[in-house]
Enzyme design. Sequence first.
Site, PDB file in Angstrom:
ATOM      1  N   THR A 114      35.771  48.451  41.828  1.00  0.00           N
ATOM      2  CA  THR A 114      35.910  49.537  42.803  1.00  0.00           C
ATOM      3  C   THR A 114      36.090  50.870  42.088  1.00  0.00           C
ATOM      4  O   THR A 114      35.437  51.872  42.417  1.00  0.00           O
ATOM      5  CB  THR A 114      37.105  49.240  43.743  1.00  0.00           C
ATOM      6  OG1 THR A 114      37.007  47.910  44.219  1.00  0.00           O
ATOM      7  CG2 THR A 114      37.128  50.208  44.911  1.00  0.00           C
ATOM      8  N   GLY A 145      37.083  42.389  37.704  1.00  0.00           N
ATOM      9  CA  GLY A 145      38.281  42.435  38.532  1.00  0.00           C
ATOM     10  C   GLY A 145      38.058  43.338  39.731  1.00  0.00           C
ATOM     11  O   GLY A 145      37.274  44.284  39.683  1.00  0.00           O
ATOM     12  N   CYS A 146      38.764  43.044  40.822  1.00  0.00           N
ATOM     13  CA  CYS A 146      38.539  43.762  42.076  1.00  0.00           C
ATOM     14  C   CYS A 146      38.896  45.239  41.963  1.00  0.00           C
ATOM     15  O   CYS A 146      38.177  46.104  42.462  1.00  0.00           O
ATOM     16  CB  CYS A 146      39.312  43.098  43.214  1.00  0.00           C
ATOM     17  SG  CYS A 146      41.077  42.923  42.921  1.00  0.00           S
ATOM     18  N   TYR A 147      40.018  45.545  41.308  1.00  0.00           N
ATOM     19  CA  TYR A 147      40.359  46.954  41.113  1.00  0.00           C
ATOM     20  C   TYR A 147      39.300  47.631  40.244  1.00  0.00           C
ATOM     21  O   TYR A 147      38.934  48.782  40.458  1.00  0.00           O
ATOM     22  CB  TYR A 147      41.709  47.090  40.396  1.00  0.00           C
ATOM     23  CG  TYR A 147      42.917  46.757  41.219  1.00  0.00           C
ATOM     24  CD1 TYR A 147      43.279  47.539  42.313  1.00  0.00           C
ATOM     25  CD2 TYR A 147      43.734  45.678  40.889  1.00  0.00           C
ATOM     26  CE1 TYR A 147      44.414  47.240  43.056  1.00  0.00           C
ATOM     27  CE2 TYR A 147      44.863  45.372  41.628  1.00  0.00           C
ATOM     28  CZ  TYR A 147      45.201  46.152  42.716  1.00  0.00           C
ATOM     29  OH  TYR A 147      46.326  45.862  43.454  1.00  0.00           O
ATOM     30  N   VAL A 148      38.825  46.874  39.234  1.00  0.00           N
ATOM     31  CA  VAL A 148      37.955  47.483  38.236  1.00  0.00           C
ATOM     32  C   VAL A 148      36.604  47.860  38.821  1.00  0.00           C
ATOM     33  O   VAL A 148      36.131  48.994  38.667  1.00  0.00           O
ATOM     34  CB  VAL A 148      37.794  46.532  37.033  1.00  0.00           C
ATOM     35  CG1 VAL A 148      36.888  47.163  35.995  1.00  0.00           C
ATOM     36  CG2 VAL A 148      39.165  46.221  36.436  1.00  0.00           C
TER      37      VAL A 148
END
EC number: 1.2.1.38
Lengths: 366, 366, 366, 366
Positions: free
Chosen positions: C156, C151-154
């Site tokens: 990062t 996931g994009c949040y993850v």
Amino acid sequence: MNASGLNVGVVGGTGYSGGELCRLLLAHPAVDKILPTSRGDQPFERNHRNLLGCGLEFVTPEQLLADVGDLDVVFFCTPTGEAMSVVERYLDHGVRVIDLSADFRFGDPDTYRAAHGLEHTAPHLLTEAVYGISELNRERVRSARLVANPGCYVITAVLGLAPLLTSGMASLDAPLHVSAINGTTGASSTPKRDVMHPHVFGSILPYNMEGHRHAPELEDVLGALTERRLTVDLNTAHGDFARGIYVQASVPLLSSARHKVDQSVLSDLYEQAYGAGHDGEHFVLLNDFPKSGKLNAKDYDVYPSVAAVRGSNFCHLGVDYDESRGIAKVIAVTDNLVKGAAGSAIQNMNTMFELPEIEGLRHYGA
Amino acid sequence: MNASGLNVGVVGGTGYSGGELCRLLLAHPAVDKILPTSRGDQPFERNHRNLLGCGLEFVTPEQLLADVGDLDVVFFCTPTGEAMSVVERYLDHGVRVIDLSADFRFGDPDTYRAAHGLEHTAPHLLTEAVYGISELNRERVRSARLVANPGCYVITAVLGLAPLLTSGMASLDAPLHVSAINGTTGASSTPKRDVMHPHVFGSILPYNMEGHRHAPELEDVLGALTERRLTVDLNTAHGDFARGIYVQASVPLLSSARHKVDQSVLSDLYEQAYGAGHDGEHFVLLNDFPKSGKLNAKDYDVYPSVAAVRGSNFCHLGVDYDESRGIAKVIAVTDNLVKGAAGSAIQNMNTMFELPEIEGLRHYGA
Amino acid sequence: MNASGLNVGVVGGTGYSGGELCRLLLAHPAVDKILPTSRGDQPFERNHRNLLGCGLEFVTPEQLLADVGDLDVVFFCTPTGEAMSVVERYLDHGVRVIDLSADFRFGDPDTYRAAHGLEHTAPHLLTEAVYGISELNRERVRSARLVANPGCYVITAVLGLAPLLTSGMASLDAPLHVSAINGTTGASSTPKRDVMHPHVFGSILPYNMEGHRHAPELEDVLGALTERRLTVDLNTAHGDFARGIYVQASVPLLSSARHKVDQSVLSDLYEQAYGAGHDGEHFVLLNDFPKSGKLNAKDYDVYPSVAAVRGSNFCHLGVDYDESRGIAKVIAVTDNLVKGAAGSAIQNMNTMFELPEIEGLRHYGA
Amino acid sequence: MNASGLNVGVVGGTGYSGGELCRLLLAHPAVDKILPTSRGDQPFERNHRNLLGCGLEFVTPEQLLADVGDLDVVFFCTPTGEAMSVVERYLDHGVRVIDLSADFRFGDPDTYRAAHGLEHTAPHLLTEAVYGISELNRERVRSARLVANPGCYVITAVLGLAPLLTSGMASLDAPLHVSAINGTTGASSTPKRDVMHPHVFGSILPYNMEGHRHAPELEDVLGALTERRLTVDLNTAHGDFARGIYVQASVPLLSSARHKVDQSVLSDLYEQAYGAGHDGEHFVLLNDFPKSGKLNAKDYDVYPSVAAVRGSNFCHLGVDYDESRGIAKVIAVTDNLVKGAAGSAIQNMNTMFELPEIEGLRHYGA
């Protein structure tokens, strides 16, 4: 007017201009009751979250009509084509009507059909309706039963162009070029792919380059002012901002005028037209700070700023002159939801009810 | 060219276009060494934080000149007036020069003086310099020692207008109206109050309405293309975005052409001029998706989007026709730092060094 | 791999991450053919206008499956819950699969059900699937048939937190606070009122404050790295930008570490973890320019900038230390569509096919 | 108060908060005269172009002091460290003072020195000064000679946190995590490279991660409310918008409270603290629209929106609960220049002069 203040209906209370009307009416000292309509089931404050805590609630259009006897004035913020079939029922009960849609902006039903593709259902009201730009025809607005509030592009462009076009200096034979960038609240509030945030961010969305429906309205108004037929090349787009209209117009001058004009001549012309400060038009102001005088200097603040009028009823104007090409430049900015819609509608209401014209509209831009 | 690739100097490496050149050169497979210059003491990667990790370091302009023998090509990203006194020292050593400033864009020193207020110090080079729009004069660029890279407004407007103005359909007597909105990287990188974020946010900053210095450049290029004298009314502003140029132009058609034209005729004209897809100009593309056909429908995606070319070397074009007024509309968008500056400079470099023209410029907009 | 390069399928080619995959694949030198799927009838280039001229066309998912023998790798950009029922049909034909949805990110079907509310239909593949952060587990990715793209949040947050959490200095008992702002391309591309431009302009849209579905994923990955159970308080919002993730995390240090730490200690820790420049991780870079040293000075550029990584596969990190409170601060930024999705997916593809890891991802942010 | 209304001085009239004070005072019905000071030579209306036409003119600070006898109240909008040496001269003449700088926010000169690096020159006034959050200590403000207006981050966070922290449910042992994004008008108006538009566009600018100077102020105020020592981990950044503060805070609940709480319990707590609608605090409103109830649904409008309070004195609050982690979430938004500065200063003025507390502050956000 009721003893305690005006009772106001807002037909079409879910969109951007209906919400803005309510926002301004809520802070208006002479307004007692505000009745916005909706056919949907979303509560008023969830629909307009900036008005959280205001206490307003939607009624249906039918409920509003049923209580017509309690109303002083009704604003229509409906899509074009809806007001024309309803306004008479309000007028018949002595309720004054201010229509923010295009239904009563043209004197001629043929022009209306050509611009909007609809047959007009109340053509007998077209001649009665007063086109509501207070700065231009305050007296007629005062006594009107039915006011047609101008289009947002149109009022901005007209306030910017009127002094120059009626000055005798402008060449009116060639098409008048007007480029305008509107905020995205000028688009419909119905969800649409191309107005989703990622599509607008950092971009500009031109539309209706084949001829915007406000162009004939603008030609109509400027034609009446100049008493001749004009062609307006109106180019429209949405920019990456929610509120505001930026209008830039180029007006070639007559050969006879070209060498007598400079920026200060144009500036004087506009000062005379709108007056300076408290003696003049309160809402129309010239931004004419002096340039540094250096070649190619980017003196940004000698021209109006869209951001400076945000949330307010002001129209800021700027004028300049391209001497080597003989072209006068006009820049006019407004908040499309205020001076371009709800604010000028309230200004019209103030005029119609003999209230101070700036009542409820005193706030400066933020 | 060195066996291992090109050695490239970038004079004026601290500003936006110098940084963009380095960004693109870093991903260019035929470039071996990049030497940006600076007179300041801020390290390269702190100056251009998007290039963190790239390993480039500034040299002084003097150091670059001292190593002239190692160079293949030098780009000038200096303020107007600086390149003209230095380029000859590079040319004399066989280094080819691409100047992104305005110093070599005019054939005539008088036009240069009028537009930029400076006396030209190397007028003998003006006739040698090749105006570098590959799509228009690829062959001359190929053999040029000195290329004058076009202004960002100019290349965008010229790519948009060339097919129409040379078609025999356009009326060229009246001033040509061009409105352009540029990103704020088109302003100087020197801190200035009016370009601080709060002043630009949600606003539009018009400037130089008395006549932008790119107007004579545009008149010069379009005049050469049409073989007649043209007047261009160029109106410029910065919008609330960092990169991108939006150009909208209105071209009245000759009476003889008005009734033969519609959107598809214009669309065909542009397809013929630039070709379709892989057979045509790689970087110039027509966005001509069909409209829904409904009156007043806001079909936003039938026109080009500034955001769609961000970071890329593409120029997207759109054409439409206001039939009732006989005016053809052109919309052209580019990234002002890429096709408007560093990208077209690299495209010129590719042409000059017999590299594939799209080398290092393959990325699409993001 | 085919002689001429990779043949690539993109299942779910109409959304933002599918479009971004195509954008990057189009400039990838080792990719031969790109087949994006769609069930709609909008042409590819109209759906992704930044890819105008690219020549790609949609196929249906069924057409893609029918030609499975020609494919080397398939990316899934489908909503969570769709890939799990289809990937096996590709795997069975020797096609490698990179899934950008959440379907294969958890080893345990119960965690998947809890986070996404769905019963997993291919639980036997969960243990085989490799969680694809190349910087952390490059070797496992190399040989994987099925990669679960993070996931994009993850990704990062994990790149930002891994060095500190595994350093022995961090207190891991209390919840770890992570605040993240994502661009609006992180929202669904389906038109929705609250993501219309006027609602996002100048605003911030928090969502899922009751617990974002990426929080358990982040707890899972950080738990595996630290070999203990962690609680992550992940707070998410969309900001007024199209691309980019800004992650800020606060990590209280153990009492034993508090007085031994300062900004430079943390900086060294990260330099060691990711290496400096060309010897280290190419895409993970520390922005650690020195502060001016003045009290309350706003040295903005000593921290990473979201805008600096726009369009690129880079992750910029910043670290600081609040000495008086004993809290280490981490800032991590990526482009949510690139390093947060399509870029890291291609990085995984490069690793899986023994290509240079940065192939097709060389461009810096713009 | 003069018969005709208040005479008001604004020391430091060139910056953002000074301009905003004038904007609001101009529409305040009880204000007669406004005297902003400047040491520069730019005219008032060019400095604050949104106030074009208002007629205000700058005086020097010395001129203002010379006319101290005519004044009722003076606002200080000066950089920290300036007001403390001047306010007494106004107080001695019976002029009431509202200081928007940090000079009188701490009771203890040592805390002031630690936070701002300055020796306090008027420590005897620190105990007299009243910390001006009307919602918390209206009675003390009423009789104050000298009011210390709170920091913008602080008032927003305090209004958001007070009900929860004083409820007995919150665990106050661990650091309280607060993330805040401020508009760029929260930065200095002095031109600075990193606040130029291209650096902020589409980005987020974290700063002072080593400990923002508002953190001790927030700890001080929350400590007084809870009657214990608290640690606040305040993380600050500027976002790509001009006005507004977005505060998100995470508050772990005590084990004893965790299973008794849900979103509606928190919502009730806040309704009780601030009251609902007209019976409660006019400017502090809870945005607690019901969620759709679907897992992972992005119900954006169940939380406050920064844009909704733009230009207004409102503070919108939202609360939620991460049940699986036992963490309460608070979101609080204000306009940093209004409720965060000039608006709350005027609210304090209204209280001090026995005016209706909402006078001049009736407008909703736009």
